[in-house]
Design a protein around this motif. Sequence first.
Motif, mmCIF file in Angstrom:
data_model
loop_
_atom_site.group_PDB
_atom_site.id
_atom_site.type_symbol
_atom_site.label_atom_id
_atom_site.label_comp_id
_atom_site.label_asym_id
_atom_site.label_seq_id
_atom_site.Cartn_x
_atom_site.Cartn_y
_atom_site.Cartn_z
ATOM 1 N N HIS A 1 -31.808 31.502 70.840
ATOM 2 C CA HIS A 1 -30.608 31.678 71.664
ATOM 3 C C HIS A 1 -30.826 32.675 72.802
ATOM 4 C CE1 HIS A 1 -27.599 29.206 69.731
ATOM 5 N NE2 HIS A 1 -27.924 29.662 68.535
ATOM 6 N N ALA A 2 -31.918 33.424 72.752
ATOM 7 C CA ALA A 2 -32.137 34.463 73.765
ATOM 8 C C ALA A 2 -33.018 33.997 74.920
ATOM 9 C CB ALA A 2 -32.773 35.691 73.111
ATOM 10 N N ILE A 3 -33.548 32.788 74.844
ATOM 11 C CA ILE A 3 -34.431 32.284 75.905
ATOM 12 C C ILE A 3 -33.615 31.470 76.905
ATOM 13 C CG2 ILE A 3 -36.407 30.792 76.415
ATOM 14 C CD1 ILE A 3 -37.552 31.554 73.702
ATOM 15 N N ASP A 4 -33.582 31.950 78.130
ATOM 16 C CA ASP A 4 -32.793 31.308 79.180
ATOM 17 C C ASP A 4 -33.643 30.236 79.853
ATOM 18 O OD1 ASP A 4 -31.157 30.584 81.255
ATOM 19 O OD2 ASP A 4 -30.624 32.636 81.825
ATOM 20 N N LYS A 5 -33.584 29.018 79.321
ATOM 21 C CA LYS A 5 -34.419 27.927 79.821
ATOM 22 C C LYS A 5 -34.042 27.543 81.249
ATOM 23 C CE LYS A 5 -35.055 26.106 75.140
ATOM 24 N NZ LYS A 5 -34.904 24.939 74.227
ATOM 25 N N ASN A 6 -32.758 27.556 81.543
ATOM 26 C CA ASN A 6 -32.335 27.178 82.898
ATOM 27 C C ASN A 6 -32.836 28.180 83.933
ATOM 28 O OD1 ASN A 6 -30.959 24.817 82.159
ATOM 29 N ND2 ASN A 6 -29.140 25.970 81.569
ATOM 30 N N LYS A 7 -32.904 29.457 83.531
ATOM 31 C CA LYS A 7 -33.437 30.462 84.463
ATOM 32 C C LYS A 7 -34.917 30.210 84.715
ATOM 33 C CE LYS A 7 -33.931 34.800 83.138
ATOM 34 N NZ LYS A 7 -33.565 36.192 82.778
ATOM 35 N N ILE A 8 -35.652 29.838 83.662
ATOM 36 C CA ILE A 8 -37.078 29.525 83.829
ATOM 37 C C ILE A 8 -37.247 28.361 84.801
ATOM 38 C CG2 ILE A 8 -39.121 28.614 82.644
ATOM 39 C CD1 ILE A 8 -38.217 30.187 80.162
ATOM 40 N N ILE A 9 -36.439 27.324 84.640
ATOM 41 C CA ILE A 9 -36.529 26.157 85.517
ATOM 42 C C ILE A 9 -36.200 26.536 86.958
ATOM 43 C CG2 ILE A 9 -35.490 23.915 86.059
ATOM 44 C CD1 ILE A 9 -35.107 23.543 83.012
ATOM 45 N N GLU A 10 -35.159 27.356 87.116
ATOM 46 C CA GLU A 10 -34.727 27.717 88.467
ATOM 47 C C GLU A 10 -35.717 28.657 89.150
ATOM 48 O OE1 GLU A 10 -32.737 27.153 91.710
ATOM 49 O OE2 GLU A 10 -32.153 26.169 89.835
ATOM 50 N N THR B 1 -52.226 26.341 83.438
ATOM 51 C CA THR B 1 -51.112 25.536 83.928
ATOM 52 C C THR B 1 -49.781 26.107 83.468
ATOM 53 O OG1 THR B 1 -51.251 24.135 81.976
ATOM 54 C CG2 THR B 1 -52.527 23.467 83.892
ATOM 55 N N ALA B 2 -48.747 25.640 84.120
ATOM 56 C CA ALA B 2 -47.353 25.884 83.729
ATOM 57 C C ALA B 2 -46.877 27.307 83.976
ATOM 58 C CB ALA B 2 -47.144 25.519 82.250
ATOM 59 N N GLY B 3 -47.667 28.148 84.656
ATOM 60 C CA GLY B 3 -47.225 29.507 84.951
ATOM 61 C C GLY B 3 -46.814 30.267 83.719
ATOM 62 N N ARG B 4 -47.638 30.207 82.656
ATOM 63 C CA ARG B 4 -47.205 30.742 81.364
ATOM 64 C C ARG B 4 -47.081 32.267 81.367
ATOM 65 N NH1 ARG B 4 -50.614 26.524 78.563
ATOM 66 N NH2 ARG B 4 -49.178 24.783 78.340
ATOM 67 N N VAL B 5 -47.858 32.961 82.172
ATOM 68 C CA VAL B 5 -47.707 34.422 82.223
ATOM 69 C C VAL B 5 -46.322 34.769 82.760
ATOM 70 C CG1 VAL B 5 -48.515 36.549 83.290
ATOM 71 C CG2 VAL B 5 -50.172 34.896 82.437
ATOM 72 N N GLN B 6 -45.909 34.081 83.837
ATOM 73 C CA GLN B 6 -44.589 34.337 84.399
ATOM 74 C C GLN B 6 -43.486 33.923 83.423
ATOM 75 O OE1 GLN B 6 -47.163 32.732 85.822
ATOM 76 N NE2 GLN B 6 -47.120 32.879 88.069
ATOM 77 N N MET B 7 -43.708 32.795 82.735
ATOM 78 C CA MET B 7 -42.728 32.340 81.759
ATOM 79 C C MET B 7 -42.609 33.342 80.618
ATOM 80 S SD MET B 7 -42.501 28.572 79.930
ATOM 81 C CE MET B 7 -43.038 27.770 81.432
ATOM 82 N N ALA B 8 -43.764 33.828 80.160
ATOM 83 C CA ALA B 8 -43.764 34.822 79.086
ATOM 84 C C ALA B 8 -43.073 36.108 79.531
ATOM 85 C CB ALA B 8 -45.199 35.119 78.646
ATOM 86 N N ALA B 9 -43.218 36.467 80.803
ATOM 87 C CA ALA B 9 -42.569 37.679 81.316
ATOM 88 C C ALA B 9 -41.049 37.520 81.302
ATOM 89 C CB ALA B 9 -43.060 37.980 82.734
ATOM 90 N N ILE B 10 -40.553 36.327 81.641
ATOM 91 C CA ILE B 10 -39.105 36.082 81.591
ATOM 92 C C ILE B 10 -38.622 36.153 80.144
ATOM 93 C CG2 ILE B 10 -37.327 34.326 81.927
ATOM 94 C CD1 ILE B 10 -38.830 33.432 84.430
ATOM 95 N N ILE B 11 -39.373 35.571 79.228
ATOM 96 C CA ILE B 11 -38.994 35.607 77.811
ATOM 97 C C ILE B 11 -39.002 37.033 77.286
ATOM 98 C CG2 ILE B 11 -39.738 34.910 75.488
ATOM 99 C CD1 ILE B 11 -40.644 32.255 76.784
#
Length: 568
Positions: free
Chosen positions: A331-340, A413-423
């Motif tokens: 519930h704490a992972i903002d998927k829409n923010k990651i997409i945006e 691929t997939a910008g996982r470092v940036q994604m992990a930083a958002i998480i």
Amino acid sequence: MPQNKFLFGFLIGCIFLWANFAHASQSRYGGSLVLAVSSDPKTFNDIVSTDAYSGAITAMLFEGLTSADPFTLKVIPNLAKSWDVSPDGLQWTFHLREDVQWFDGTSFSADDVVFTFNDLIYNPEIPSPSKDVLTIDGKPLKVEKIDEYTVRFILPVKFAPFLRSMAQTILPRHCLFGAVKQKKFSFTWGTFTPPGQIIGTGPFMLSEYHPGERLVFKRNPHYWKKSSQGGALPYLDKVVFLIIPDEQAQLLKFIDGELDSTPVRGSDYPLLKPLEAQKDFHIYDAGADYASNFVTFNQNPGINPNTHRHFIDPVKLSWFTNLEFRRAIAHAIDKNKIIEILNNGFGQPQNTPMSPSSGFFYDPDVTVYDYNLDKARGILKQAGFKYRHGNQTLEDPQGHPVEFNLYTADAGTAGRVQMAAIIRSDLEKLGMKVNLVPVEFNTLVNKLMSSFDWDMVMIGLTGGVEPHFGQNVWYSSGGLHLWDPHQKVPATAWEKRMDEIYDQGAQELDENKRKILYDEFQRIVADQLPVIYTVLNMDMYAVRNKFGNLKPTVNGGAFHNIEEIYIK
């Protein structure tokens, strides 16, 4: 006489057309395709390979008995030209092509097929991920040679995805039997091997490997496939993979003309789209990718035999094995923010192991965890966790501050470092201290597969249309059962049920009944959260307009027919 003149003119016209056609066909040969890969391969040994980067390289070199049509997804012949099946569905006889040669000129034969299965995949001393997929009801397939170009497979029980599983790559017996006999196969064809010693049947041969720089493939002069006009394939002389860990660097090299194609992230789109005409390329959007992006926690209760210490701190293990803790994370992972933020709006939330592009077996009706920090905090409090310092610090019921490391690959691929930083930022809003630790990809694989020394990881896996091929991930004893691998018996009731689903699904030939089983599998994953999915990227890539026969699909990518692609 007029009739003779007509015939003469007709013949002259045919000769003229044929000459033009022959010239056009001949002009297709030559040139290079330059691509990028984000990491060095870990091995050139496709039987023991577990990482996507190695797989992308070995896909150039090795082939299976069957393949899948990239447009229809139907199984089509490859190294096998045809097959027969017994009425009970347990015996499959494959008739092999007689015009296939290995890179060294040796003829491909039934001995290679029998060797690949009996001596490699089913060898208990060789850690092959294919073993999980090709073990049915706890038993291996029986593989026997009928004659030089005929092989029979005898199944212990009916196996629904059998034909699709025959895309398993075949390796040469004459090159590798000695390594097996000496018990050295698992370390054979590593990245230290001279390129000329790696022998396959694919359209291109590895000719150079410079670690950290590039891999160079040259045209296979013995390749068996022919063009629709009967001409030799492939057309290209060379394919080059530049090793470029940084995605932004890949993008810039494509814009500068050093690469012929590049994956397009949503964040790249506004930069690339206006340059299409000027730089002479086109952006293809094939739909939602198969590849997943997820986080998972180490739930391995084992003890390291070398250090005699737990693989994971028992305090952390108590958090990670707590379903309510994982529900709060979801519930704490903002998927829409990651997409945006990361994808510029290109992408969609992922809630199930299957991608919508998988088609028939995809089930959208699973539990969805909306982004809701208040709900996440409530779940944690209900589970006995406490907040200190005005909701700034989260402690478990025993008073231990919740702190752990989040690992991901430092490039890829997939910008996982940036994604992990958002998480990480999202989880810190719950009062957790999360240490983001980017590491080199092969180091990460070693942690997941060998040392089991990790807390939380952000990673992804390739997907596809056949759920059974994920068995080594979802089966409790599977080698890629990341959160708790190689279980001797299922650790939980739901993992036991997953084993049952995979056993039943493999033997059920009625596709509709299989769907019911695999829908249940997807619901279990969504409810139990062994992995917590984030977002699916859109499968987009930019390719220079200079290539002919380019037929991109979401199922095969831009260069699935690389042997047919030529420079216009």
